[in-house]
Every structure is written in structure tokens, then in C-alpha cells.
Design an enzyme around this catalytic site. Structure first.
Site, mmCIF file in Angstrom:
data_model
loop_
_atom_site.group_PDB
_atom_site.id
_atom_site.type_symbol
_atom_site.label_atom_id
_atom_site.label_comp_id
_atom_site.label_asym_id
_atom_site.label_seq_id
_atom_site.Cartn_x
_atom_site.Cartn_y
_atom_site.Cartn_z
ATOM 1 N N LYS A 169 136.758 71.161 44.876
ATOM 2 C CA LYS A 169 136.043 70.704 46.063
ATOM 3 C C LYS A 169 136.102 69.182 46.218
ATOM 4 C CE LYS A 169 132.104 72.434 45.525
ATOM 5 N NZ LYS A 169 130.769 72.032 45.121
ATOM 6 N N ILE A 195 138.349 67.051 45.136
ATOM 7 C CA ILE A 195 139.672 66.555 45.536
ATOM 8 C C ILE A 195 139.964 66.934 46.983
ATOM 9 C CG2 ILE A 195 142.149 66.813 45.106
ATOM 10 C CD1 ILE A 195 141.515 66.810 42.145
ATOM 11 N N ASP A 227 123.615 79.543 44.199
ATOM 12 C CA ASP A 227 122.872 79.016 43.047
ATOM 13 C C ASP A 227 121.454 78.678 43.479
ATOM 14 O OD1 ASP A 227 125.334 79.039 41.836
ATOM 15 O OD2 ASP A 227 125.600 76.855 41.849
ATOM 16 N N GLU A 285 119.600 76.375 42.132
ATOM 17 C CA GLU A 285 119.357 74.918 42.075
ATOM 18 C C GLU A 285 119.775 74.171 43.324
ATOM 19 O OE1 GLU A 285 120.710 76.041 37.842
ATOM 20 O OE2 GLU A 285 121.222 76.584 39.885
ATOM 21 N N CYS A 336 137.758 50.105 24.903
ATOM 22 C CA CYS A 336 136.384 50.168 24.416
ATOM 23 C C CYS A 336 136.333 50.543 22.929
ATOM 24 C CB CYS A 336 135.559 51.103 25.286
ATOM 25 S SG CYS A 336 133.837 50.575 25.387
ATOM 26 N N GLY A 366 138.453 52.082 21.409
ATOM 27 C CA GLY A 366 139.825 51.840 20.971
ATOM 28 C C GLY A 366 140.070 50.380 20.644
ATOM 29 N N HIS A 404 136.431 49.238 30.686
ATOM 30 C CA HIS A 404 137.164 50.466 31.015
ATOM 31 C C HIS A 404 138.025 50.269 32.264
ATOM 32 C CE1 HIS A 404 135.217 53.283 28.219
ATOM 33 N NE2 HIS A 404 134.165 52.498 28.342
ATOM 34 N N GLU A 442 140.405 51.875 33.335
ATOM 35 C CA GLU A 442 140.832 53.123 33.988
ATOM 36 C C GLU A 442 140.019 53.428 35.234
ATOM 37 O OE1 GLU A 442 139.245 52.916 31.081
ATOM 38 O OE2 GLU A 442 137.949 54.651 30.672
#
Ligand code: GLN
Length: 565
Positions: free
Chosen positions: A23, A25, A152, A154, A388, A390, A524, A526
Site C-alpha cells: 500500500k 509503495i 481490523d 484498531e 552508526c 558499523g 544514517h 541511508e
């Protein structure tokens, strides 16, 4: 309340039948096409769980925690959104049931409700509506995705809130797009529309009539099925869109555009006056073209601790692929569990890869494996990218093996270490200039260095050259820092500190000058990589992996030499 003319038209995206239909994407792809028609677009995610944010949720359960500029810890769907559209999102764009209840209860305690009985309707639904308004104001159009699946328990308050919005604002200010599954039953040789019919029925029973259906299926939806779905669901035939499984998510905008989805939205929300007549999808076509016609490929090992959960390092995997797109290089990912390295040694798993990335992580399980990986990459001259944890693992390796600091460690893993080269800092200044404090007893939720902070790069370093700028902002999410008491000792041992925080107090990046490519950062990166733009560090890393391959003389290396000859 906002006046009708300033109200942002909204597309609500719900899901039915089963979860994991993509959903986020699909919604992001529609947003990308609308942006390609010249509209300003924003997106938001409403999650039905009770956690205030996903910050405290295990990556095994919920995948990666995505961090925005303002330091909000959000659902990973925000990562898809930022990778598909050109807008930087914030904590306002990620709402949970927990966040809504927290706000309502705070108001109740303050006495804001003037003695009223506080109820789901109208108080919770009003708060949801307020949050949607706050996040989408000022844009030509907003896409609002509701997490979970219709039916659902919730998600009911969210669905009730969006039903009210449509009634309050009218059909040209709010529309509903519903994603369903049309399964293929091999034994019968048929596509089955019944689950879609039931899912729409469920939605209608709570007062929502979808305007568009996106039908996920393995094969394109034949006209007969499309007609059948349309007639059973009261959705016009052209608004029953086939969302077929594609091998590359970046093709989805083109696929949806070809079926006229953006035009349906533009007409329904009366955006004709603002939207360009055609969508300029050339950048997306270029992204797909680069992926489909690579001139080279590399294999990158990602060594972490949540590798069995495919979404735990979502942004890292995507950023590596983006780094490849920029140079027409296919990036094959090899996910490696760091505890396996502890058991089998590094050479076994890493002997044949072109580059090694160690991403972020928490806790001591598998940390020693990451230190071994950093050491192996350093000694073998294999490109190493530490993010991080890493970076912290690389610092521990350099301390132990180059600076002779036996037993060096992060205090996250060893409180008694004789050399705490990575430690908890208890006080620092945030980007807004406020002093924040933390200690070992602080709550886990909300005690990290979080969000976008600027750093200054050191001239002459590889990092500085890659970024092409002296000051850059990256997003953070961590508690521990490089211990400044060891700066000189580690620098004397050969470590170069390539970036520091603007006040010079925190080490942001390190590198090894006598190595083909050994760069690690505390932040980060990324989270800021996009398929269209890439990120300088990931682009540089993939390039280094290609060069490593050439130097190793492998088959792929020859291919590269021919291509560049
Ligand atoms: N566990 C480390 C810290 O808290 C690293 C965090 C991370 O990799 N995101 O500092």
C-alpha cells in the site's frame, strides 16, 4: 477550522483482504505521478498500533525505524514516501493510535474538554482530523495512508475520521482509494474477485464507498474481471486499476499512469486548473532504464543482526541500489548474520564480496562479529562502509589492533572496559541550541541523538571529496558517541577524523587513508538517499566496490574494463 478554499484535497488509501500488498509503495507511486504533473504533494501515514511511535519496536516485528529531519522515529513507509516524492517529511506525517490518545488524554487532564465525557467519537476522531489537517495544509494534494487492513478493530477510529472528512468537505475534497488482492487459483485456472467484493462490502458497511480500486494480482486484470469488480462494487470501470506484480518498484508510477490513475484523481479533486496536462516521468524512466541495462554488477555484503527480517534494513538496501543506479551497476545484496561471523570467522562469508557494509544496530549480540568484519575489511583492503554501530565497531577494531588498546570497547557492550573508546555522553546541545541530558537510566523512548544535524568535513579527506561540500546535514539515531579522550591516540594510530559536529565536540565520520575505501559515519545517510538523486557516500562506496572487483580481476571486472574502454 480551515476555510474551505484553503482545504487541501486528500486521497485516502486503505487496504483490504490481506496485509503486505504494498500500500505504501502504491500510494507513493501515485504521489510521484501527481508531482510529475506539477502539483505539490505531501503524504502521511496513520498507524493503528498503540505505541506512540515505532521507536521502541523491534526491527524483527516492524522493520526499520525511519528517522525524519526533525528527529521523529516513524514508520518505514515514510521512507518510501521520501524516496518517491521531493518533499522532506516530519513527525507530523506519521501518526499512531498511541500518539492520538496521548494528545487527547493530555488535553483531558488539563481540563480542555470542560467536563465533557471524553469519547472515541468525537474526541479521538476530532484529534485525528486535526492531525491530518496539520500535516497536509498548504499542499495542492495530500495522500493519507491508513495502516492495517479494513476489518481490523484498531483502525476503526481512523476510518470513521476519514469518513467524516469526506462528509464535511464534500466529494471534490476527499476521495478513497482501496487496495485489494485478486488471487489466482491455479487449480481452477481463475482469478478470484470475491475477496475484493467482500473487502469493499466491509468498507461500505462503515460508510466508505471507494472511488478507486487498485487490484493487486500476479497477472494484468482481464477486462471481464474488471467489469465484474466494477459492477459488484459500484466503482466505475476505468477506476478499477490493475496493480500487477512488477520486478522493479520504480516501474509502478509508469504502470499506474498508463491506466489513467492520476487523471482520475485530478478530475475528481478538481485539480485540472493546477495540474499540468501531462506527467513528466522522464526521471523515473531513467531510473528504470539504468536498472534494466546495467554495465556492471557488484556484490555487497551487509552484516547485521536483523538480517532475517527483510524490512529491518530497508533504507540501507534501497540506498545501495540507488548508489548503483547512478552508475548503471546492479548491486546484489548478500545479507549476513554477524553472529555467524563470530562462529565461522570473516573469510568464509566475506571472501568473495566486492564491498562490506555494517549498518546500525543496538545491544551486544553480534557486536564482536561486526568488529571482526571491520578488521577483515581493513586488513584485506575490501571497501568498508560503516554506519552508526558499523562506525563504532570500526573504531573498536582500530583501537584494539592498531592503537594497542587491549580490551577497548563501547560501554554499550562492556561497562568495565579499560578503554571505553565509545561511550555514553550525558549532555549535548541540540540543533536548536538547547542542552539535552541523558544517563543510563533514561527511558529508552526518546533519549537518543535524533534527527538532522550538521557536520563539518575535513578538507582533503575522501568524505569531503565525495560530498563536494564542506558542511552537510545527516540524520542521527543513536545513544553512544566516539570518546574524545581517545582522539589523539587513535589519530596517531592512523585513523582520520573526517567530520565533526559544528561545535567540534562530536566525531561524525572516520576514514582510513591507506585503504582503498574505508569510511564510517555516526549518522544514517541511508535516510537521505533517493532513487533519482542517490547519496554521495553510497555512490562512492559502490564505485569503490567496482574498482575493487577490477583489481581482483574477476569476470565482472573485465566487463567493467571493456565498458569504460
Ligand atoms: N547502539 C549504538 C548507539 O546507540 C548505535 C546505534 C545505531 O547504530 N543506530 O549509539
Amino acid at each position: 477550522m480551515t476555510s474551505p478554499s484553503s482545504v487541501t484535497p486528500l486521497v485516502f488509501v486503505t487496504g483490504g483482504v490481506v496485509s503486505s500488498l504494498g500500500k505504501g509503495i502504491a500510494a507513493a507511486s501515485l504521489a510521484a505521478i501527481l508531482e510529475a504533473r506539477g502539483l505539490t504533494v505531501t503524504m502521511m501515514k496513520l498507524d493503528p498500533y498503540i505505541n506512540v511511535d515505532p521507536g521502541t519496536m523491534s526491527p524483527f516485528q516492524h522493520g526499520e525505524v525511519y528517522v525524519t529531519d526533525d528527529g521523529a522515529e516513524t514508520d518505514l513507509d515514510l521512507g518510501h514516501y521520501e524516496r518517491f516524492i521531493n518533499v522532506r517529511l516530519s513527525g507530523r506525517n506519521s501518526i499512531t493510535t498511541g500518539k492520538i490518545y496521548e494528545a487527547v488524554i493530555r488535553k483531558e487532564r488539563r481540563g480542555d474538554y470542560l467536563g465533557a465525557t471524553v469519547q472515541v467519537i468525537p474526541h479521538i476522531t476530532d484529534e485525528i482530523k486535526r492531525c491530518i489537517d496539520a500535516a497536509t495544509q498548504g499542499f495542492d494534494v495530500g495522500l493519507v495512508e491508513i495502516g492495517g487492513t479494513v476489518g481490523d478493530i484498531e483502525s476503526l477510529p481512523f476510518l470513521e475520521a476519514i469518513r467524516q472528512i469526506r462528509t464535511d468537505r464534500g466529494p471534490d475534497k476527499a476521495m478513497f482509494m482501496h487496495l485489494t488482492l485478486v488471487p489466482y487459483i491455479a487449480a481452477a485456472g481463475e482469478l478470484k474477485t470475491k475477496p475484493t467484493q467482500h473487502s469493499v462490502k466491509e468498507l461500505r458497511s462503515i460508510g466508505i464507498q471507494p472511488d478507486v480500486l487498485l487490484c493487486r494480482s500476479e497477472q494484468p486484470l482481464p477486462d471481464g474481471e474488471r467489469r465484474k469488480i466494477a459492477s459488484f462494487t459500484n466503482v466505475s470501470e476505468k477506476a478499477v486499476i490493475s496493480a500487477v506484480d512488477l520486478d522493479n518498484i520504480h516501474k509502478i508510477p509508469m504502470w499506474l499512469h498508463a491506466q489513467g490513475l492520476d487523471q482520475i484523481v485530478v478530475e475528481r479533486l478538481r485539480l485540472d486548473g493546477k495540474a499540468a496536462a501531462s506527467a513528466d516521468l522522464s526521471e523515473w524512466l531513467a531510473v528504470v532504464d539504468a536498472a534494466e541495462h546495467p554495465i556492471d554488477e557488484v556484490t555487497i555484503a551487509v552484516v547485521g543482526k536483523y538480517v532475517d527480517h527483510k524490512d529491518a534494513y530497508k533504507s540501507v538496501g534501497e540506498a545501495l541500489k540507488h548508489g548503483g543506479i547512478r552508475q548503471r551497476t546492479r548491486v546484489n545484496l548478500k545479507w549476513i548474520e554477524s553472529q555467524d561471523i563470530e562462529r565461522d570467522g570473516a573469510a568464509k562469508a566475506l571472501g568473495r564480496v566486492d564491498g562490506i557494509l555494517v549498518p546500525g544496530g543496538f545491544g551486544d549480540r553480534g557486536f564482536e562479529g561486526k568488529v571482526l568484519v571491520a578488521q577483515y575489511a581493513r586488513e584485506q583492503g575490501i571497501p568498508y562502509f560503516g554506519i552508526c554501530y558499523g562506525m563504532q565497531a570500526a573504531v573498536v577494531d582500530v583501537a584494539r589492533h592498531l592503537a594497542g588498546l587491549e580490551g577497548a570497547n563501547s560501554t554499550e557492550n562492556d561497562r568495565q572496559t579499560p578503554h571505553p573508546v565509545i561511550g555514553l555522553i550525558t549532555e549535548w546541545r541540540t540543533s536548536s541550541g538547547e542542552v539535552e541530558k541523558r544517563d543510563e537510566k533514561s527511558d529508552l523512548g526518546g533519549t537518543m541523538r535524533l534527527g538532522l544535524q550538521e557536520q563539518r568535513l575535513k578538507p582533503g579527506t575522501k568524505a569531503r571529496e565525495l560530498y563536494g561540500r564542506g558542511v552537510v546535514g545527516e540524520r542521527h539515531r543513536h545513544r553512544y558517541e566516539f570518546n574524545n579522550r581517545y582522539r589523539t591516540q587513535l589519530e596517531d594510530a592512523g585513523l582520520v577524523i573526517s567530520a565533526k559536529s559544528m561545535d567540534d565536540l562530536l566525531v561524525e565520520m572516520i576514514e582510513l587513508p591507506d585503504h582503498p575505501w574505508f569510511i564510517a559515519c555516526q549518522a544514517h545517510p541511508e535516510f537521505l538517499s533517493t532513487p533519482r538523486g542517490g547519496h554521495p557516500l553510497f555512490i562512492g562506496f559502490v564505485r569503490a566496490a567496482r574498482e575493487h572487483k577490477v583489481n581482483e580481476g574477476s569476470a565482472g571486472g573485465k566487463l567493467l574494463k571493456e565498458a569504460s574502454a
